[in-house]
Design a protein around this motif. Structure first.
Motif, PDB file in Angstrom:
ATOM      1  N   ALA A 180      69.850 -39.636 -14.138  1.00 60.12           N
ATOM      2  CA  ALA A 180      70.681 -38.527 -13.651  1.00 60.12           C
ATOM      3  C   ALA A 180      70.377 -37.224 -14.376  1.00 60.12           C
ATOM      4  O   ALA A 180      70.263 -36.165 -13.745  1.00 60.12           O
ATOM      5  N   THR A 181      70.236 -37.274 -15.689  1.00 60.35           N
ATOM      6  CA  THR A 181      69.988 -36.034 -16.425  1.00 60.35           C
ATOM      7  C   THR A 181      68.553 -35.552 -16.243  1.00 60.35           C
ATOM      8  O   THR A 181      68.310 -34.351 -16.105  1.00 60.35           O
ATOM      9  N   GLY A 182      67.604 -36.485 -16.219  1.00 60.22           N
ATOM     10  CA  GLY A 182      66.217 -36.079 -16.026  1.00 60.22           C
ATOM     11  C   GLY A 182      65.991 -35.431 -14.677  1.00 60.22           C
ATOM     12  O   GLY A 182      65.474 -34.316 -14.581  1.00 60.22           O
ATOM     13  N   VAL A 183      66.386 -36.130 -13.612  1.00 62.97           N
ATOM     14  CA  VAL A 183      66.247 -35.566 -12.268  1.00 62.97           C
ATOM     15  C   VAL A 183      67.133 -34.333 -12.119  1.00 62.97           C
ATOM     16  O   VAL A 183      66.726 -33.313 -11.558  1.00 62.97           O
ATOM     17  N   GLY A 184      68.348 -34.428 -12.625  1.00 63.20           N
ATOM     18  CA  GLY A 184      69.305 -33.333 -12.469  1.00 63.20           C
ATOM     19  C   GLY A 184      68.833 -32.028 -13.078  1.00 63.20           C
ATOM     20  O   GLY A 184      68.984 -30.961 -12.469  1.00 63.20           O
TER      21      GLY A 184
END
Length: 325
Positions: free
Chosen positions: A184-188
């Motif tokens: 979630a944080t990487g893609v986000g």
């Protein structure tokens, strides 16, 4: 993770990473759309040797360890990270130890062993495995790879975001399974940096809600237990630094019921020909539970893993009704 997309331009992102984990299929799946009521594109992260996105990060880790002369690494895993680290480590001559719950999916544990990693099982859940892995790292003086906390795991996931914004036609929403938070944080971070108009929605099971509750309350919220078939996202203790990042990039975090997860797996099998693990069906489950919200949108869902016990899969999917409203 400020300036996160700049990190992705560093030389280590273009050196000796196996290309099989990059540029994964991204396609519109029209067969899903009558049941879901919106345009749906799938980012397929299962067509690789470890059947999940996790090797995007472990390839970076193993490469750096080999370059630095390190020979050993340990991680805690519900199964997918351990399998990916074992695969990446084996190709670079690393001694890999994976700590997992003895109640983890048997198929995942068997594949870790088959990849020549040392597998240690604990009589508890993933949080106990995390504690044991940290103890091994301290005792043996070796690298501890902590999923979602260590930057490599988030950087690896972020390459999915780069591929989405580089190759997808215009889309409105991306649905991301929420476990430890690396995906979630990487893609986000990448999506919000390069396509800020896209809504980033994280999806977690109602039976494992700790990070979603933490995002909603803007503070770390823990739970005493989990109760979900989605073992890959069943954490109880969110990492504070991960929550800080999630608060920067997530537009929403939603919880879905087990019946919706199973129905999502069934729909992906029936209409997309995909056998997926429960965590990979969370995006479809979110659409099923709130069709009005997504009506008329172009939604991308990341199908993040397909390491599933065959017998359990047949029990779930064979009995799953299509979730219509």
């Amino acid at each position: 993770m400020t300036g996160f997309t700049e990190i992705l331009e560093e030389p280590r992102f273009n050196r000796r990473r196996h290309p099989i984990f990059l540029d994964t299929p991204l396609y519109r799946c029209e067969a899903l759309e009558p049941d879901l009521g919106c345009t749906v594109s799938i980012k397929l992260e299962t067509a690789n040797p470890v059947r999940s996105f996790k090797a995007r990060g472990t390839e970076i880790t193993a490469n750096l360890l080999a370059d630095n002369g390190s020979r050993a690494v340990v991680c805690a895993s519900a199964g997918n990270l351990g399998q990916a680290l074992a695969w990446s480590g084996r190709g670079r001559g690393l001694d890999v130890t994976v700590v997992a719950s003895r109640f983890a999916t048997v198929a995942k544990l068997d594949r870790i062993r088959a990849l020549d990693a040392r597998l240690e099982l604990v009589d508890g859940d993933h949080e106990m495995a995390r504690e044991r892995a940290a103890a091994i790292a301290r005792h043996d003086g070796i690298r501890l790879l902590e999923d979602s906390l260590d930057i490599e795991t988030c950087e690896g996931a972020a390459t999915i975001g780069l591929e989405l914004v580089d190759t997808a036609p215009s889309f409105d929403t991306v649905l991301i399974a929420l476990g430890g938070g690396a995906l979630a944080t990487g893609v986000g971070h990448v999506v919000k940096d390069l396509a800020p108009e896209v809504e980033v929605i994280c999806v977690q099971p109602l039976g494992a809600p700790a990070l979603t509750h933490s995002w909603r309350e803007r503070r770390v919220v823990t739970t005493d237990s989990t109760d979900t078939i989605a073992d890959g996202v069943a954490g109880r203790y969110p990492i504070p630094a991960v929550l800080d990042d999630l608060l920067l990039v997530a537009d929403d975090a939603v919880l879905v019921q087990e019946a919706s997860i199973i129905a999502g797996m069934r729909i992906l099998l029936d209409h997309a020909g995909l056998v997926v693990e429960p965590s990979a069906a969370l995006g479809i489950a979110a659409i099923l539970e709130d069709r009005d919200r997504f009506a008329g949108r172009h939604v991308v869902t990341i199908v993040c893993g397909s390491n599933v016990d065959v017998d359990a899969y047949h029990r779930w999917v064979g009995a799953a009704p299509l979730h219509r409203s």
